[in-house]
Design an enzyme around this catalytic site. Structure first.
Site, PDB file in Angstrom:
ATOM      1  CG  ASP A  96      -2.151   0.856   0.990  1.00 38.10           C
ATOM      2  OD1 ASP A  96      -3.201   0.585   1.593  1.00 38.10           O
ATOM      3  OD2 ASP A  96      -2.060   1.806   0.187  1.00 38.10           O
TER       4      ASP A  96
HETATM    5  C1  GLC Z   1      -4.272   4.299  -0.183  1.00 40.21           C
HETATM    6  C2  GLC Z   1      -5.176   3.103  -0.021  1.00 40.21           C
HETATM    7  C3  GLC Z   1      -5.100   2.117  -1.155  1.00 40.21           C
HETATM    8  C4  GLC Z   1      -4.919   2.879  -2.454  1.00 40.21           C
HETATM    9  C5  GLC Z   1      -3.546   3.517  -2.400  1.00 40.21           C
HETATM   10  C6  GLC Z   1      -3.257   4.385  -3.642  1.00 40.21           C
HETATM   11  O1  GLC Z   1      -3.588   4.559   0.994  1.00 40.21           O
HETATM   12  O2  GLC Z   1      -5.070   2.390   1.214  1.00 40.21           O
HETATM   13  O3  GLC Z   1      -6.307   1.347  -1.158  1.00 40.21           O
HETATM   14  O4  GLC Z   1      -5.025   2.003  -3.580  1.00 40.21           O
HETATM   15  O5  GLC Z   1      -3.345   4.306  -1.242  1.00 40.21           O
HETATM   16  O6  GLC Z   1      -4.081   5.494  -3.662  1.00 40.21           O
END
Ligand code: GLC
Length: 744
Positions: free
Chosen positions: A266
């Site tokens: 993430d």
């Molecule tokens: C965020 C989310 C994830 C998302 C990523 C990119 O923190 O937790 O679900 O795809 O960052 O935006």
């Protein structure tokens, strides 16, 4: 003469062939060769620098590929309900492009409420076609974390409280999306069941609940859906960040399930170079972080899997083969996506995409209560629409799943178009601020004057349709933090009571991705659970309120009367939101209806509940045999009849209850479901097949899946509590292979 022409042609052809032979494509670019051969050829041509570059971000949503070898950049975008806007290279802000609007599909909780896997495939295909057209190689979705508490800020992005429902929805979504040559990225692996303290909380959960509840949808996405990417979660499991967790990633995801795709962080969820290197992380993404601290822009070379990893390889502490395996997986993703010359071209904003958005919304809306057939509304009824969610854009906010839809028809617009402007009045009733991720901004309106105006509007109408619920603001249905309370926000309960006083013919439409407290439930004649319905929410809601479409949605989660009736809130703070950085899933397997059934705590509306404008009769439930061997499949049949005057669709749910399990089990567990459409008076045979292996429980001592030699009851239900038929059979026991393998 002719002979000369033939000779000359032959000479030219030979020359062309020879020329081609000299410029013959290198194997890694030759798509006539097997993928694995091409990957190995590419690896032999890559330096350590090339391979390290391949496995970490170059910008907010891209990795650099290998320009020297013509291996393309990988471009990612959020999901999961449509393709997000373009962002600046390294800033969390929209790039302000004008060609990046999308078709906004309903939130995944709505898709789950359709109980329609075929529709989930169409949903995935729409996201895939639009992602392909927008030149994206990975869509960061679907999310399949189990709905454990109604306070979790991201439940609206997930598929409810049951692993079988989640699995049956996520598999076709993945296949529908990936058939466009765009990778899905199932998230957040694993145990991201709350937003509060998400980037540090350590989840303590027993292995039975982990394997029987929290992992099955991920396993289905890998073993049945063939997902090409999985995203690690921010939180920890057993004290180690899930993003580089040996048990979850190396042992379960890659070894036991055979995942051959890329495991991605993430954003900013990596915390240690050695762990990232050795525990299965393949791509490190993030932003404003050097992997160590926030706030350092364009720090991509400082990422854990950038220069720090290169130094460990150069020093001999980490074998270069570890990096090779990561690069191998990234190259495999490229061959499946941006180096796949056969993939389709995609499309955007097509009428077909809007039609799918409307169909998912129609089939996902759940009719919870409908006293004396209050709904559907008759043409000519003077309708007062009251509530901010009748007009507020709910594709904005909520965090990374926010969208910029090209079309977003509000409930008020949809109702006015369907019932006629002159028959529909409107009053805002209450107001919230603009969506924000760190606090609730003040509303620009005076609450009292909104209330007074709404009461007057209600007084002068035949019926009131109150459209409220949650929204995508901070501490509502929004990423990064959980809801502060189970109650409706912005004074809605008091407003509903005041409106009812002047007009008892008031129906309530809740728009949310979570259950809410409903202290007014016994006092209103009709309640509809609606969702974040995306581009076509207004027309879809009007379809249901008018009876043009018969509601067929079923709840993908339980709606408790009180928050303390929910398992996650029955064991004090240590169970939620956690104490000293640990959250203990004390309830084990008993999440959702499993808790309500087993502890006999009635929900206000149970999992699987959803009414129709017609009535269905269930009969003749039977299994094809009375005794089954471990490798058998149980074939269950029953007759479903439409006893009413309008066509409709019903999802029959099939639960299994074991008589005397060797280890404690929930009172019953969903093992299958089938959605069937019937004309008035029509009868159909409904058939589902349940492999005996699916009746197994996970023995965390033996670390095996076990079916006991025991008696089972199959219960056919219109919901998890509205059981309409039973059939009993016996099984002979088996213990599956060690290491969590399942029988074929
Ligand atoms: C965020 C989310 C994830 C998302 C990523 C990119 O923190 O937790 O679900 O795809 O960052 O935006």
């Amino acid at each position: 003469m002719i002979f000369n022409r033939i000779a000359i042609t032959a000479l030219l052809a030979a020359a062309a062939t020879a020329a081609l032979a000299d410029n013959a494509l290198p194997p890694y670019l030759d798509d006539s060769l097997p993928a694995e051969q091409r990957i190995e050829d590419a690896l032999t041509r890559m330096t350590l620098d090339d391979k390290i570059a391949l496995i970490h971000a170059q910008s907010k949503f891209s990795t650099p590929g290998c320009p020297r070898l013509g291996i393309p950049e990988i471009w990612m975008s959020d999901g999961p309900h449509g393709v997000r806007v373009e962002f600046d290279w390294d800033e969390w802000q929209s790039a302000g492009w004008t060609n990046d609007s999308c078709t906004a599909l309903p939130a995944l909780t709505c898709l789950a409420a359709t109980f329609n896997p075929e529709l989930a495939g169409q949903y995935g295909n729409v996201v895939g076609e639009e992602a392909r057209f927008r030149k994206k190689d990975i869509i960061l979705g679907p999310g399949v974390n189990i709905y454990r508490t109604p306070l979790s800020g991201r439940n609206f992005e997930y598929t409810g409280e049951d692993p079988v429902l989640a699995s049956r929805i996520v598999v076709p979504y993945i296949k529908g999306l990936q058939q466009n040559g765009v990778s899905a990225c199932m998230k957040h692996f694993a145990l991201n069941n709350q937003e509060h303290n998400r980037d540090a909380v350590n989840v303590i959960v027993d292995e039975r609940a982990l394997n029987e509840l929290y992992l099955p949808a991920f396993r289905a996405g890998v073993t049945e859906g063939g997902v090409w990417a999985v995203m690690g979660s921010y939180n920890k499991y057993k004290g180690t960040y899930c993003t580089h967790n040996d048990t979850l990633v190396n042992e379960i995801l890659k070894k036991q399930w055979g995942f051959d795709g890329v495991f991605i962080t993430d954003w900013g969820s990596a915390h240690d170079t050695r762990e990232a290197a050795l525990n299965g992380l393949d791509i490190e993404m993030g932003s404003w972080t050097n992997g160590l601290t926030w706030g350092k822009s364009n720090a991509y070379d400082d990422y854990y899997m950038a220069e720090p990893l290169k130094r460990l390889v150069r020093s001999g502490e980490i074998d270069e083969k570890v990096v090779d395996e990561k690069a191998r997986r990234v190259l495999r993703l490229c061959l499946r996506t941006n180096m796949n010359r056969q993939r389709p071209w995609g499309s955007m904003h097509t009428p077909e995409h809007l039609a799918v958005a409307r169909e998912v919304a129609r089939e996902g809306i759940v009719l919870l209560k409908n006293e004396k057939c209050f709904l559907p509304l008759r043409d000519g009824t003077r309708i007062a629409v009251i509530g901010e969610n009748a007009v507020k854009s709910l594709t904005k906010g909520g965090g990374s799943s926010e969208l910029k839809p090209r079309v977003e028809i509000s409930p008020l617009q949809g109702i006015r178009e369907r019932f006629g402007e002159k028959n529909v009045t409107f009053s805002l009733g209450y107001a919230s601020g603009e969506p924000n991720y760190s606090n609730e901004l003040p509303s620009p309106y005076d609450a009292d004057s909104l209330r007074v105006a709404a009461i007057e509007t209600a007084r002068n109408a035949d019926v009131v349709i109150f459209i409220g619920g949650l929204n995508k603001n901070y501490r509502q249905d929004c990423e990064g933090e959980d809801r502060a309370t189970y109650d409706l926000p912005f004074g809605q309960n008091e407003l509903i009571a005041a409106i009812r006083e002047v007009n008892p013919r008031t129906a309530v439409v809740i728009v949310s991705g979570n259950a809410v407290a409903m202290p007014w439930a016994e006092k209103v004649p009709a309640i509809v659970q609606s969702w974040y319905l995306g581009s076509m929410g207004g027309p879809a809601l009007a379809d249901i309120l008018s009876g043009d479409v018969n509601p067929s949605g079923k709840l993908p989660f339980s709606i408790p009367v009180n928050l303390t009736d929910c398992a996650a809130h029955a064991f004090g703070e240590s169970a939620y939101p956690g104490v000293d950085g640990n959250v203990r899933y004390e309830e084990g397997l008993l999440v959702g209806y499993r808790w309500h059934d087993t502890r006999r705590i009635p929900a206000r509306y149970p999992f699987g509940h959803g009414l129709s404008y017609t009535a269905f009769r269930y009969s003749d439930l039977a299994t094809d045999k009375k005794e089954y061997a471990p490798t058998d499949t149980v074939t269950v049949t029953m007759t479903l009849e439409n006893k009413g005057k309008v066509a409709g669709a019903e999802t029959v749910q099939f639960y299994a209850a074991q008589k005397a399990p060797r280890l404690p089990r929930p009172a019953k567990e969903l093992k299958g479901f089938a959605k069937t459409s019937l004309a008035p008076g029509e009868k159909k045979t409904v058939t589902v097949t349940i492999p005996v292996a699916d009746l197994a429980y996970y023995d965390d001592t033996l670390r095996r899946w076990i079916v006991d030699d025991d008696e089972f009851t199959i219960l056919a239900g219109a919901s998890s509590t509205d059981i309409r038929g039973k059939a009993v059979f016996k099984t002979s026991s088996y213990s599956s292979l060690a290491d969590n393998k399942r029988l074929p």
